[in-house]
Design an enzyme around this catalytic site. Sequence first.
Site, PDB file in Angstrom:
ATOM      1  N   GLY A  87      -8.967   0.833   2.076  1.00  0.00           N
ATOM      2  CA  GLY A  87      -8.474   0.233   0.837  1.00  0.00           C
ATOM      3  C   GLY A  87      -7.291   1.008   0.281  1.00  0.00           C
ATOM      4  CB  SER A  88      -6.037   1.313  -3.156  1.00  0.00           C
ATOM      5  OG  SER A  88      -6.094  -0.075  -3.348  1.00  0.00           O
TER       6      SER A  88
END
Lengths: 471, 532
Positions: free
Chosen positions: A216-217
Amino acid sequence: MNRPIRRVAFVAMLMTLVLLLNVCVSYLVRQDSLNANPQNRRVTDAAFAQDRGAILVGNTAIAQTVASKDQFKFQRRYPQGKLYAPVTGFFSYNFGSSELEQIYGAQLSGSDDSLFVNRLIDLATGATPRGASVQTTLNAKAQKAAADALGSKKGAVVAVNPSTGAILAMVTSPSFDPNALATHQLSDARAAWTSLTTDKNKPMANRAVREIFPPGSTFKVVVSAAALEAGYEPSSVLDTSSYRLPGTNTTITSTCGSSQTLKRALEVSCNSAFARLGVKLGADALREQSEKFGFGTKPLTDISSVASRFPDEIDTPQTGLASIGGYDVAATPLQMAMVAAAARNDGVVMQPYLVESVRSADLQLLSQTRPAQLNLATSAANAAKLRQMMVGVVESGTGWRAAIPGVTVGGKTGTANSDNVRTPYAWFIAWAEDPEVALCVFVQDAEMEATDVAGGRVAAPIAKAVIEALR
Amino acid sequence: MSEVVVFRKRRGVELVMLILAMGLVTGAFVLTNLNLYGQLPEQWWQGVAGYVGIGLVAHAVIRWRIPYADPLLFPLVYLLNGLGLAMIYRLDQGTNPVMRSAELQLVWTAISVAGFVVVLLVLRDHRVLQRFPYLSFLAGLLTLMLPLVPGLGHENFGAQIWIRIGSYSFQPAELAKIVLAIAFASYLVEKKDVLALAGARVAGIDLPRARDLGPIIIMWLASLAVLIYQKDLGTSLLFFGLFVMMLYVATERPSWPILGTLLFAGGAFLGWRFYGHVQTRVSAWLDPFSNWDNNYQIIQGQFGMAWGGLFGTGWGLGRPNLTPLAKNDFIAAALGEELGVAGLMAIIVLYGVIVMRGLRASLTAKDPFSKLLAAGLSFVFALQVFAIIGGVTRLLPLTGLTTPFVSQGGSSLIANYALLALLMVVTHQVRRPLAPNAEPQQSLALDTTQVISVPARPSTAQSPRPAPAVSPASTPVTADEPTQAIVSAGSPEVEPTVAVPLPGNPDEPTQALHGHAATWDPDDTNPQGRLP
């Protein structure tokens, strides 16, 4: 008639010689593989009935051998079984062993070559041979805090010392109790094995180092590092408007306006900014940067681990997705902790290790691990800038829940939902100035909407708890 | 040629060796108990006393009846017997509850040694056995074929080599090997000259005349029958090997062993093609892990020996009971596990020395019957040891043969002690002085100086020799007189007959001419002594 009798005698001698040679050659050629065969009951029984060395955290044993009154004479015990299971592994009669019990099995059982002299002395004095003990790098407080904070959520927490690479905590959830497999009641052990291997929550899986998940981020830290290395500054202004992936109809909506600094984009975890930035930097640059952080190689040798992945075959729109931790990028929590550790350690990635030293039963030092440098991920200056940006995430960004008064903490949240079928993964990577630690928290089922806040809400408090435990 | 050897009665050596053997076995027994229990069982001395007593009784009988016998044979055999007893005792301790088969084996030892003593008492001179070649041949064949009798025979792992009377099993091949060795020896002594006469020439190999081939063909068919109907490669190897070897020794034609090996290899191959159980054995030999259930025994044996390593785990410290049938078939594997590679090699060498002493006696003997009998008994013993230890250590496919003297089993022990008794009687006769003031016996170095009776007609292959006086003493008889005149300076019995080649000319065909004027047929078109 003597001549033929002599020849017959020669043949008889040849037969004897062939028998002798065969015994010798069998010994030389076949012995090792026969003894290594897991079905060789003599070897496994003997291994099971040994005074095995202890596995230690500080001065406490997390795996030890006590005397028992049955045929095996020794019983393996795990005082805090579930807490340390991903590190100790299990040691059983029928099902082999895992993790440290397996990889350091030769030293623990006393059969390693380094213990040869000790075995000889034991043979001469008639003493029962005892195995060597393995000292781990774990910190009991950090381990407990991580496990308590993670609770019953599925996931993993890994904490490392950034300047040495020593692993301070490794927690995976759900976990299992190795005592259930080490019991001498073999039918009970078998039942426990069956239930553990058929449990769909996979309690025996080591999520910290042997499974990869989309980061993810948190991957934006890697992209930021690549950007800094390519000449960007934290104050560089980026186009953060909604970004349509080239050649597709997919648009990444902006959540941070139409232009922001790199630092601000990271603080608010702006997808559109990083997708555009990643495409601009190019997949090769991103791959190179991730490999510098350790992607593509197995990070840990003390127990078996897997390598994290940045895809080889990737086109432009996929690069955009990859830059925000999507597409086929997948990492172990340990790898992401190494990313944070590199940031804390002036860009130097250290080799993670779990075993500090091995000592024989009479406390003679057999081996000592020395910290080793793996890679230089970024220059020291760029690492400082990266740190600045990550502090911003905690102070004024999505990672505010990890802020600790009086401690400089830098981090990055991450929420990954590769498909909208399952609940998103919640990630949080962080490092702290003092105490010196870098960690990664991974929660596999965040039980909430797919927003970036998930990483901050669920994972960041766990990181805070671990850092506080180390103060 | 003035060097002569007088054999002494070496009973002192035998006693010392016997005591050494008993010491080793007692040590093994004590070690087993100390390693397993930390202490000796009460009345441990009873077993040891039994073992020692039996050995000393046998030694006393040997001293009395066959004082010139080879001094190493009995101690070596008794050592092997004792090691077998110690290992059976150790294996007993590993079962739950503890068995007592070692005591039974000791009883069998006593019975076998009693049988040994009986043979020594009854058989003064082995040469009486020479008289009944055809009868003993028949008896041997019948014994060999006994397992095929329905009701009596009993199949075991696919091979039909056992008979069962009540609860008691017995392997007739053990007895048959002795009887057939005697049979072949006596037959070949009679017929060796005739067999050396070439009959037809087939494929470059001289075969004897058809009428002499008869019993040979029968024996070959019998071996084949053993292979086909009893389905045991080991037993058929034993008898076929014995037979071919004795033929070779008697006739000195290398074509026999070559032909025999080819025939046996062919038979073995056919056996492998057509018999499932032979295929099982061969696949167990080549790749035991391919079938865990079928090859469990050999796999466990391999595991055990690997775990033992170079010096073994030590008496009592291994796990030999994990190997099925460790007390009989796989006792060599149990010994390999606890005594290690070194111990197993020592045991192989022990067997080797027994064979060597037997063959030595054969070389020293002067009459062909003794030579053949001693050589035959030694070689069949060697073949059996080779087959069974080779099978256990995965050199060859496993067969149903027993490990002589070591494995559990009364019938095998009795038969092998009978073989030993016969062999020792032969060595006694070979080594003893012929008469109180007899001329000294020949030493081995002089065996090239045996007398050859040369016909008047010189052959094309050799330089002419002076014609000998054909002495009546040259015909073989079952008497105590040597069948070949001893050439020695001042020998009062035989006229100095021929100029013999000096020792050191091994290429001289000193024994090529065995023809006696009495049996040589002048009409025979093949020149005598034509070597293949």
